[in-house]
Structure formats: structure tokens, C-alpha cells
Design a protein around this motif. Structure first.
Motif, PDB file in Angstrom:
ATOM      1  N   GLY A 148       0.823  -1.211   0.000  1.00  0.00           N
ATOM      2  CA  GLY A 148       0.000   0.000   0.000  1.00  0.00           C
ATOM      3  C   GLY A 148       0.854   1.257   0.000  1.00  0.00           C
ATOM      4  N   SER A 149       1.904   1.265   0.828  1.00  0.00           N
ATOM      5  CA  SER A 149       2.769   2.445   0.859  1.00  0.00           C
ATOM      6  C   SER A 149       3.557   2.572  -0.447  1.00  0.00           C
ATOM      7  N   GLU A 207       1.276   4.091  -2.992  1.00  0.00           N
ATOM      8  CA  GLU A 207       1.160   5.534  -2.782  1.00  0.00           C
ATOM      9  C   GLU A 207       2.351   6.264  -3.399  1.00  0.00           C
ATOM     10  N   ARG A 208       3.556   5.712  -3.210  1.00  0.00           N
ATOM     11  CA  ARG A 208       4.746   6.314  -3.815  1.00  0.00           C
ATOM     12  C   ARG A 208       4.641   6.302  -5.338  1.00  0.00           C
ATOM     13  N   THR A 237       1.925   6.320  -7.129  1.00  0.00           N
ATOM     14  CA  THR A 237       0.928   7.307  -7.525  1.00  0.00           C
ATOM     15  C   THR A 237       1.530   8.713  -7.511  1.00  0.00           C
ATOM     16  N   ALA A 238       2.323   9.010  -6.478  1.00  0.00           N
ATOM     17  CA  ALA A 238       2.974  10.321  -6.401  1.00  0.00           C
ATOM     18  C   ALA A 238       3.950  10.508  -7.568  1.00  0.00           C
ATOM     19  N   SER A 258       1.958  11.201 -10.734  1.00  0.00           N
ATOM     20  CA  SER A 258       1.438  12.563 -10.730  1.00  0.00           C
ATOM     21  C   SER A 258       2.538  13.570 -11.084  1.00  0.00           C
TER      22      SER A 258
END
Length: 158
Positions: free
Chosen positions: A52-53, A56-57, A59-60, A63
Motif C-alpha cells: 500500500g505504501s 502511494e509512492r 501514484t505520487a 502525478s
């Protein structure tokens, strides 16, 4: 300036590949958990949190890449031949990211099937345990009631 942006795009793609490689490692660990005879759900949950973490990385990074690419795209329109080598490198990295993404999706699908099979077996085991339990209770009740039967051939004239 454009050269710096292209270098940042390349670095972003390389970081993305590193994060994706970590996700693949966790997928393999999850697969090993469910393929072994001894499933450790705490360990599995830990891997899910770690992934999960990492997601998130990822996804960042996506972006940031998209925002940076939007800035660079306008500057590249007239100067593509000037940055042709760098663009080919970026295209190669994007292809690698796409291929890795497909591999991760395939791993996730296999792991999902393993997990579903595991829970189906557990559910069936619980169902069988419940049926066995009900049969034992039924047997116990039947046997308890049979001991209280009044005598059938008792001479009551005495």
C-alpha cells in the motif's frame, strides 16, 4: 532547461521502475504464503500494508511525471530532433514501465485466485466442522433421550 526536465522525467521513470520491482517482490512473497501449507495471515497483512505504501509512492511519481511532462511537451514540439536520443531513452523506459505494470497485474490476478481458493477451503472446513458439530449434538440429544425410556414390559400388578 528542457534538458533538465528530460533528465527529471528519466529519473522519475527509473524510480517508478524501482518501486514496481519492490511491488513485484511483495507479490511473490504473498504468493509463497498461499502456496505453502502454512498460511500466516499476519505476515500477509504486513505485505499488504507495505505494498500500500509502495502504491502511494507510485501514484505520487505518476502525478509528478504527468505534471512535468505537460511542461516539457510544449518545448519539445519544435525541437524533437535536438533531443532525439533522450526521447528514445524515455520511450524505452515508458515501454519497460508498461511491461512491468502488465506483469504486476498478472501477479495480482494469480494472487487473488490463490487467496480466493484459500478462503473457499477455509469456509468449507468451517462448514464441515459445523455439520460435524451438529451431528454430534444430534447424536448426544438422541442418546440422552433414549436412556429415559420407560420400561415396556414391567408388571405393574405388584
Amino acid at each position: 532547461m528542457t534538458e533538465n526536465y528530460l533528465a527529471l522525467l528519466e529519473e522519475s521513470l527509473r524510480k517508478k521502475l524501482q518501486v514496481m520491482a519492490e511491488i513485484q517482490k511483495y507479490n511473490l512473497r504473498q504468493q509463497e504464503i498461499f502456496q505453502s501449507g502454512n498460511v500466516d495471515m499476519d505476515c500477509f497483512d504486513g505485505y499488504v500494508e507495505e505494498k500500500g505504501s509502495l502504491i502511494e509512492r507510485l501514484t505520487a511519481l505518476d502525478s509528478g511525471f504527468e505534471k512535468l511532462y505537460a511542461k516539457v511537451a510544449e518545448q519539445l514540439n519544435g525541437n524533437r530532433e535536438k533531443y532525439a536520443d533522450r526521447i528514445r531513452t524515455l520511450q524505452s523506459l515508458v515501454t519497460e514501465v508498461t511491461d512491468t505494470s502488465v506483469q504486476i497485474q498478472a501477479q495480482e490476478a494469480r494472487n487473488k485466485k490463490l487467496i480466493e481458493d484459500y478462503f473457499r477451503k477455509e469456509k468449507d472446513g468451517i462448514r464441515m466442522g459445523r455439520k460435524s458439530s451438529q451431528a454430534a449434538i444430534g447424536y448426544y440429544k438422541t442418546m440422552s433421550n433414549s436412556a429415559v425410556m420407560p420400561p415396556q414390559f414391567l408388571d405393574s400388578k405388584k
